[in-house]
Design an enzyme around this catalytic site. Sequence first.
Site, PDB file in Angstrom:
ATOM      1  N   ASP A  30      -0.196  -2.367  -2.205  1.00  0.00           N
ATOM      2  CA  ASP A  30      -1.383  -1.722  -2.496  1.00  0.00           C
ATOM      3  C   ASP A  30      -2.117  -2.426  -3.600  1.00  0.00           C
ATOM      4  OD1 ASP A  30      -0.488   0.396  -0.878  1.00  0.00           O
ATOM      5  OD2 ASP A  30       0.173   1.688  -2.531  1.00  0.00           O
ATOM      6  N   ARG A  31      -3.516  -2.135  -3.292  1.00  0.00           N
ATOM      7  CA  ARG A  31      -4.586  -2.561  -4.387  1.00  0.00           C
ATOM      8  C   ARG A  31      -3.944  -2.395  -5.800  1.00  0.00           C
ATOM      9  NH1 ARG A  31     -10.898  -2.238  -3.948  1.00  0.00           N
ATOM     10  NH2 ARG A  31     -11.452  -3.763  -5.736  1.00  0.00           N
TER      11      ARG A  31
END
Length: 385
Positions: free
Chosen positions: A196-197
């Site tokens: 995930d970012r």
Amino acid sequence: MKHIIGSAKGLARKPGKTPVWASAAVSAPATPAAPIPQAAAPAVPQATLVTVDEDYAGQRLDNFLIRQLKGVPKTHVYRIIRSGEVRVNKGRAQADTRVEAGDIVRLPPVRTSERAGQKAEAMAQEIARHGATSTTGGYAPSREFPILFEDDFVLAIDKPAGVAVHGGSGVSFGVIEQLRMARPEADFLELVHRLDRETSGILLIAKRRMALKLLQEQFRERETDKVYLALAGGAWPANHRVIDKALHKYLLPDGERRVKVVDNDHPDGMRSVTLVKVKAAVPASPLAPATPFTLLEVTIKTGRTHQIRVHLANEGHPIAGDDKYGDFELNRALQKTAAGAVPLKRMFLHAWSLKFNHPKLRKVVHLQAPLPPELQQFLPASVSS
């Protein structure tokens, strides 16, 4: 400029007279004419034969040719495939044909104009200065990341939070586009998996197609051992070690993706298993004195979107700083700046440890990425990663 062969204005012969230039030539002593050098016959372009190695096994023919014929427009690549000039094992093939190791691919002679070469060189210089455009638009600046491991087959980096792994969904570029810009000599760089970012930590990149296939197979078959560190709100029960609850992806009205826990027999539910181990109890922050925390070692046995975040939140212990599934009031309190208190301005989720079998050496590689300073500083000195 046009050149008119056979025209000599002002030198037209008058009847009965020999022009001066002609008579002078006649009166000159005769000398043997020097032989005129013959221009070498231009070499006839020849087709070349390329053997597909294991790194490119399984790749589409059109993508294989685009890599082999660098600088040749894609439209021309597809034209020579359609015309049958490209052969695979002496037979015609389609653009979507998958090449295999050992295949012999015939590449017809192709030429690019001098102007096209100059344009390509100018573009290369421009890219070197400003970065390459990604598939979604914008520029991808050249950037390296902290390296945890690297050889001819695998690159492992410590990805910082806030950086997407690739462009898309409104993000112009990510880690992979920036790495490609930083390493223009690299023929192959591809993500093995994703983070995930908002998540930091270990990210694997394959440097050979063979390595990509073998590593992705390990992830798909859950043959890797990947452990995250997560700071969960509240006191996690030490005996609560397994979460086995189905997850379902859905979209919000604005199109943003979300995930929720559903019954295991839900028609759109995907079985999801998360293993949890208590690493340390963490006292409450002065910014939120009513909420203690637990530092957890989390291993996912299924790779669902937002799996750790949703599972922990559903158990009543959301990850600190999670802006999608967390305790929003607590997150706001933790972001404040106060004397004697370290704020938390990001989600406390970090890909901490990874074990995998090296795709070439067949030996176990064990990597660890220490907690980044912004997370380590939020923990008391007695708690170490």
